[in-house]
Design a protein around this motif. Structure first.
Motif, PDB file in Angstrom:
ATOM      1  N   VAL A  59     -11.388 -74.171 -44.400  1.00 25.08           N
ATOM      2  CA  VAL A  59     -10.796 -75.425 -44.889  1.00 25.08           C
ATOM      3  C   VAL A  59     -11.536 -75.859 -46.149  1.00 25.08           C
ATOM      4  O   VAL A  59     -12.751 -75.704 -46.247  1.00 25.08           O
ATOM      5  CB  VAL A  59     -10.904 -76.533 -43.814  1.00 25.08           C
ATOM      6  N   ASP A  60     -10.808 -76.417 -47.086  1.00 24.37           N
ATOM      7  CA  ASP A  60     -11.405 -76.940 -48.304  1.00 24.37           C
ATOM      8  C   ASP A  60     -10.591 -78.135 -48.768  1.00 24.37           C
ATOM      9  O   ASP A  60      -9.388 -78.224 -48.496  1.00 24.37           O
ATOM     10  CB  ASP A  60     -11.409 -75.864 -49.391  1.00 24.37           C
ATOM     11  N   GLY A  61     -11.242 -79.043 -49.471  1.00 22.26           N
ATOM     12  CA  GLY A  61     -10.541 -80.188 -50.047  1.00 22.26           C
ATOM     13  C   GLY A  61      -9.834 -79.779 -51.329  1.00 22.26           C
ATOM     14  O   GLY A  61     -10.300 -78.900 -52.059  1.00 22.26           O
ATOM     15  N   CYS A  62      -8.730 -80.406 -51.594  1.00 24.35           N
ATOM     16  CA  CYS A  62      -7.986 -80.180 -52.840  1.00 24.35           C
ATOM     17  C   CYS A  62      -8.861 -80.606 -54.019  1.00 24.35           C
ATOM     18  O   CYS A  62      -9.445 -81.682 -54.009  1.00 24.35           O
ATOM     19  CB  CYS A  62      -6.700 -80.998 -52.804  1.00 24.35           C
ATOM     20  N   LYS A  63      -8.939 -79.764 -55.051  1.00 28.95           N
ATOM     21  CA  LYS A  63      -9.796 -80.110 -56.181  1.00 28.95           C
ATOM     22  C   LYS A  63      -9.238 -81.260 -57.011  1.00 28.95           C
ATOM     23  O   LYS A  63      -9.952 -81.845 -57.801  1.00 28.95           O
ATOM     24  CB  LYS A  63     -10.081 -78.889 -57.048  1.00 28.95           C
TER      25      LYS A  63
ATOM     26  N   TYR B  51      -3.676 -84.921 -45.009  1.00 25.97           N
ATOM     27  CA  TYR B  51      -2.885 -83.824 -44.475  1.00 25.97           C
ATOM     28  C   TYR B  51      -3.581 -82.506 -44.775  1.00 25.97           C
ATOM     29  O   TYR B  51      -4.303 -82.385 -45.760  1.00 25.97           O
ATOM     30  CB  TYR B  51      -1.497 -83.801 -45.130  1.00 25.97           C
ATOM     31  N   VAL B  52      -3.322 -81.523 -43.947  1.00 28.14           N
ATOM     32  CA  VAL B  52      -3.807 -80.169 -44.206  1.00 28.14           C
ATOM     33  C   VAL B  52      -2.599 -79.248 -44.300  1.00 28.14           C
ATOM     34  O   VAL B  52      -1.645 -79.368 -43.526  1.00 28.14           O
ATOM     35  CB  VAL B  52      -4.802 -79.688 -43.119  1.00 28.14           C
ATOM     36  N   SER B  53      -2.651 -78.372 -45.269  1.00 31.13           N
ATOM     37  CA  SER B  53      -1.593 -77.382 -45.419  1.00 31.13           C
ATOM     38  C   SER B  53      -1.637 -76.433 -44.229  1.00 31.13           C
ATOM     39  O   SER B  53      -2.696 -75.943 -43.858  1.00 31.13           O
ATOM     40  CB  SER B  53      -1.803 -76.598 -46.716  1.00 31.13           C
ATOM     41  N   ASN B  54      -0.481 -76.182 -43.614  1.00 30.52           N
ATOM     42  CA  ASN B  54      -0.475 -75.241 -42.490  1.00 30.52           C
ATOM     43  C   ASN B  54      -0.247 -73.804 -42.956  1.00 30.52           C
ATOM     44  O   ASN B  54      -0.228 -72.892 -42.161  1.00 30.52           O
ATOM     45  CB  ASN B  54       0.513 -75.664 -41.394  1.00 30.52           C
ATOM     46  N   ARG B  55      -0.131 -73.627 -44.254  1.00 26.14           N
ATOM     47  CA  ARG B  55      -0.061 -72.291 -44.852  1.00 26.14           C
ATOM     48  C   ARG B  55      -1.337 -72.092 -45.673  1.00 26.14           C
ATOM     49  O   ARG B  55      -1.636 -72.880 -46.562  1.00 26.14           O
ATOM     50  CB  ARG B  55       1.142 -72.156 -45.774  1.00 26.14           C
ATOM     51  N   ALA B  56      -2.041 -71.040 -45.384  1.00 23.80           N
ATOM     52  CA  ALA B  56      -3.282 -70.763 -46.096  1.00 23.80           C
ATOM     53  C   ALA B  56      -3.009 -70.332 -47.540  1.00 23.80           C
ATOM     54  O   ALA B  56      -1.967 -69.737 -47.845  1.00 23.80           O
ATOM     55  CB  ALA B  56      -4.068 -69.681 -45.375  1.00 23.80           C
ATOM     56  N   GLN B  57      -3.963 -70.630 -48.401  1.00 24.88           N
ATOM     57  CA  GLN B  57      -3.938 -70.139 -49.772  1.00 24.88           C
ATOM     58  C   GLN B  57      -4.184 -68.625 -49.732  1.00 24.88           C
ATOM     59  O   GLN B  57      -4.583 -68.081 -48.696  1.00 24.88           O
ATOM     60  CB  GLN B  57      -5.050 -70.825 -50.581  1.00 24.88           C
ATOM     61  N   PRO B  58      -3.992 -67.921 -50.834  1.00 27.07           N
ATOM     62  CA  PRO B  58      -4.228 -66.464 -50.833  1.00 27.07           C
ATOM     63  C   PRO B  58      -5.638 -66.063 -50.374  1.00 27.07           C
ATOM     64  O   PRO B  58      -5.817 -64.985 -49.811  1.00 27.07           O
ATOM     65  CB  PRO B  58      -3.989 -66.069 -52.294  1.00 27.07           C
ATOM     66  N   ASP B  59      -6.610 -66.951 -50.563  1.00 31.64           N
ATOM     67  CA  ASP B  59      -7.985 -66.641 -50.140  1.00 31.64           C
ATOM     68  C   ASP B  59      -8.247 -67.015 -48.680  1.00 31.64           C
ATOM     69  O   ASP B  59      -9.363 -66.893 -48.185  1.00 31.64           O
ATOM     70  CB  ASP B  59      -9.007 -67.305 -51.051  1.00 31.64           C
ATOM     71  N   GLY B  60      -7.218 -67.479 -47.977  1.00 31.42           N
ATOM     72  CA  GLY B  60      -7.340 -67.786 -46.558  1.00 31.42           C
ATOM     73  C   GLY B  60      -7.694 -69.220 -46.227  1.00 31.42           C
ATOM     74  O   GLY B  60      -7.769 -69.578 -45.054  1.00 31.42           O
ATOM     75  N   TYR B  61      -7.902 -70.064 -47.239  1.00 37.83           N
ATOM     76  CA  TYR B  61      -8.279 -71.462 -47.005  1.00 37.83           C
ATOM     77  C   TYR B  61      -7.058 -72.366 -46.874  1.00 37.83           C
ATOM     78  O   TYR B  61      -6.058 -72.181 -47.572  1.00 37.83           O
ATOM     79  CB  TYR B  61      -9.157 -71.986 -48.148  1.00 37.83           C
TER      80      TYR B  61
END
Length: 69
Positions: A56-60, A6-16
C-alpha cells in the motif's frame, strides 16, 4: 479537516494499491475502489488499507506525506 479515504482495489503495475482522498483528481472510479473511512490525515487511512493489502502507498498527488515509492 476530516476527509473520506479510499484504496484502489486494482494494484498498480508494481503491485501497490494506492490510497486517495475524496478530493483527488486521480480517485479511482466507484467500481475500482474501497472506502476506508473518514480520517484527519492519510496516515491512518494507509494503516487501514494495509489491513486489506500487503503493498500500500499513498497517492503522490493527494497524500504526498504517505507516498513512499
Amino acid at each position: 479537516m476530516s476527509k473520506s479515504y479510499y484504496v484502489s482495489n486494482r494494484a498498480q503495475p508494481d503491485g501497490y494499491h494506492e490510497v486517495h482522498n475524496e478530493d483527488c483528481q486521480f480517485l479511482p472510479s466507484v467500481n475500482n475502489r474501497d472506502h476506508l473511512g473518514i480520517f484527519t490525515s492519510c496516515y491512518p487511512a494507509v494503516a487501514a488499507a494495509r489491513a486489506k493489502y500487503d503493498k500500500v502507498d499513498g497517492c503522490k498527488f493527494c497524500s504526498p506525506g504517505c507516498h513512499t515509492r
